[in-house]
Design an enzyme around this catalytic site. Structure first.
Site, PDB file in Angstrom:
ATOM      1  N   LYS A 239     -27.817  46.712  16.577  1.00 15.04           N
ATOM      2  CA  LYS A 239     -27.029  46.294  17.741  1.00 15.04           C
ATOM      3  C   LYS A 239     -27.864  46.339  19.007  1.00 15.04           C
ATOM      4  CE  LYS A 239     -22.289  47.143  16.289  1.00 15.04           C
ATOM      5  NZ  LYS A 239     -21.091  47.959  16.439  1.00 15.04           N
TER       6      LYS A 239
ATOM      7  N   LYS B 215     -24.792  40.612   6.443  1.00 19.74           N
ATOM      8  CA  LYS B 215     -23.375  40.967   6.275  1.00 19.74           C
ATOM      9  C   LYS B 215     -22.472  39.955   6.980  1.00 19.74           C
ATOM     10  CE  LYS B 215     -21.337  44.011   8.968  1.00 19.74           C
ATOM     11  NZ  LYS B 215     -20.747  45.171   9.668  1.00 19.74           N
TER      12      LYS B 215
ATOM     13  N   LYS C 120     -17.490  39.662  12.047  1.00 15.99           N
ATOM     14  CA  LYS C 120     -16.603  38.915  12.939  1.00 15.99           C
ATOM     15  C   LYS C 120     -17.272  38.604  14.271  1.00 15.99           C
ATOM     16  CE  LYS C 120     -14.391  43.343  13.892  1.00 15.99           C
ATOM     17  NZ  LYS C 120     -13.390  44.223  13.347  1.00 15.99           N
TER      18      LYS C 120
END
Ligand code: AMP
Ligand code: TRP
Length: 331
Positions: free
Chosen positions: A113, A195, A198
Site C-alpha cells: 500500500k 489478488k 475492490k
C-alpha cells in the site's frame, strides 16, 4: 458448554467483490450456529486510505446490508460498526506500546500500500495491523475467518496476545486464523497473479456483488486467460485456474468434475457457463441486499443493537487490560 468465539471484519472502502464473498462473507455465515460470532464493519480501518465522507457513510451501510444479504442473521451474530465501540481505539493504543516497529515494517500489505500511495504515507496505515489485533483480542476470539491476505496480520495478533499475556499474566485468548484451503485467494480477472481487489483501478479486474447480469457476463468474457486453449487446473494457466476456483466454490462441483465437463470445449463455452453460475449464485444475494438497503430503519436497529452487545463484551476486556497495566480505575 460455552460456545467458542469468532471475530471478523470487512472494510467499507468500496463495493464488495466476489473475492470478499468467497474468501470471507460466505464462510462467516457457516459459522453462526456453532460459534458466538461477531462481525464488524471496520470503518476505522477504511480511513487509512483517503475516503470521501459521503461515500464512506454509504459504503458502511452497504457492507452491513451485504453481510445480512449473504446470510448473517443479526439475531444469531453480533453485527456492528467499529467506530461505535470506542474500546477498539483504546485497546489499539495500549497494543501500540508493545508492538515493535520492525514487526510493522515487515507487513507485506503495508509495503504494497505504501508503494501505491507515497503522498499519503500516514501513520494509521503503518499501525493498521495493531488496530486489527485490538478488534480481535477485545472479543477474546478463538477463531478469525479471513482470506489468505490477512494471514500475516493474524500472526501479529497472536504475537501481541502472547506478549501481553507473558508480560502481565493471562488476559487474551490467542486467536487462530480460519483460512479455507479453497477460494481464500480469488485473483484479478485482468492480472491473475494479483489478488482481486475492490480498490483496483481497472473495473474489469473484479466482479462486484452488485454487478448486473450483463456486467458479470462481460467481465468474465474479457477475463485474461492464455493461448493453451484447454481447461486445465495448473499454475501455467493462472487465469483459467482462477476461473475454475470461482466455478467450483459457487457451483459446488469439484475441480475434476469441472475439468471433465469442459474437456474438448473452448474457453468461450466455459466462460459463458461460468457467467451463469456466478449470476445464479449472486441473484438471491442481490435481491436481499436491495431489500435491506430499502429498509433504513431496520439497518439502524441492527447496528445500534449490535453496538450495545459489542460494547459490553469489549468493555469487559478493556477493564481487565487497564487494571493489569496499572491505570487507576475511575471509581
Ligand atoms: P477487505 O476488503 O480487505 O476488508 O477484506 C475483507 C475480507 O475479504 C478479508 O477476510 C479478506 O481476506 C477477504 N478478501 C478480500 N479480497 C479477497 C480475495 N481476492 N480473495 C479471497 N478473499 C478476499
Ligand atoms: N484487515 C482486514 C482486511 O483488510 C479487515 C479487518 C480489520 C479484520 N479488523 C479485522 C479482519 C479483524 C478480521 C479480523 O481485510
Amino acid at each position: 458448554m460455552e460456545k467458542k468465539i469468532v471475530f471478523s471484519g470487512v472494510q467499507p472502502s468500496g463495493a464488495l467483490t466476489i473475492g470478499n464473498y468467497i474468501g470471507a462473507l460466505r464462510n462467516f455465515t457457516e459459522l453462526q450456529d456453532e460459534y458466538d460470532c461477531n462481525y464488524c464493519v471496520v470503518d476505522m480501518h477504511a480511513i487509512t486510505i483517503p475516503q470521501v465522507p459521503k461515500n464512506l457513510r454509504k459504503n458502511t451501510l452497504d457492507v452491513l446490508a451485504m453481510y445480512m444479504a449473504s446470510g448473517i442473521d443479526p439475531d444469531k451474530s453480533t453485527l456492528f460498526i467499529q467506530s461505535h465501540v470506542p474500546a477498539h481505539a483504546e485497546l489499539s493504543w495500549v497494543l501500540n506500546t508493545i508492538t515493535y516497529m520492525g514487526q510493522l515494517n515487515r507487513m507485506t500489505q503495508f509495503k504494497e500500500k505504501s508503494k501505491k500511495s507515497d503522498e499519503n504515507l500516514n501513520a494509521g496505515l503503518f499501525t493498521y495491523p495493531v488496530l486489527m489485533a485490538a478488534d480481535i483480542l477485545l472479543y477474546q476470539a478463538d477463531f478469525v475467518p479471513v482470506g489468505e491476505d490477512q494471514k500475516q496480520h493474524l500472526e501479529l495478533s497472536r504475537d501481541l496476545a502472547e506478549r501481553f499475556n507473558s508480560r502481565y499474566s493471562d488476559t487474551f485468548t490467542v486467536p487462530e486464523p480460519l483460512i479455507k484451503e479453497f477460494g481464500a485467494r480469488i485473483m484479478s480477472l485482468q492480472d491473475p497473479v494479483a489478488k482481486m481487489s475492490k480498490s483496483d483501478s481497472d473495473t474489469n479486474a473484479y466482479i462486484l456483488l452488485q454487478d448486473s447480469k450483463d456486467q458479470i457476463a462481460r467481465k468474465i468474457k474479457r477475463a485474461v486467460t492464455d493461448c493453451i486453449g484447454s481447461v486445465n487446473y495448473t499454475d501455467e494457466q493462472p487465469g483459467i485456474k482462477n476461473l475454475i476456483n470461482i466455478h467450483s466454490v459457487l457451483s459446488g462441483m469439484s475441480v475434476d468434475e469441472i475439468i471433465k465437463l469442459y474437456s474438448g470445449k473452448g474457453y468461450g463455452v466455459f466462460k459463458s457457463e461460468l457467467a451463469e453460475v456466478v449470476i445464479d449464485a449472486l441473484d438471491p444475494i442481490q435481491t436481499r441486499y436491495q431489500q435491506y438497503l430499502d429498509n433504513k430503519d431496520f439497518l439502524e436497529k441492527v447496528y445500534s443493537e449490535g453496538a450495545n452487545k459489542a460494547e459490553s463484551k469489549a468493555r469487559k476486556t478493556l477493564r481487565k487490560v487497564y487494571k493489569k497495566i496499572g491505570f487507576v480505575p475511575r471509581g
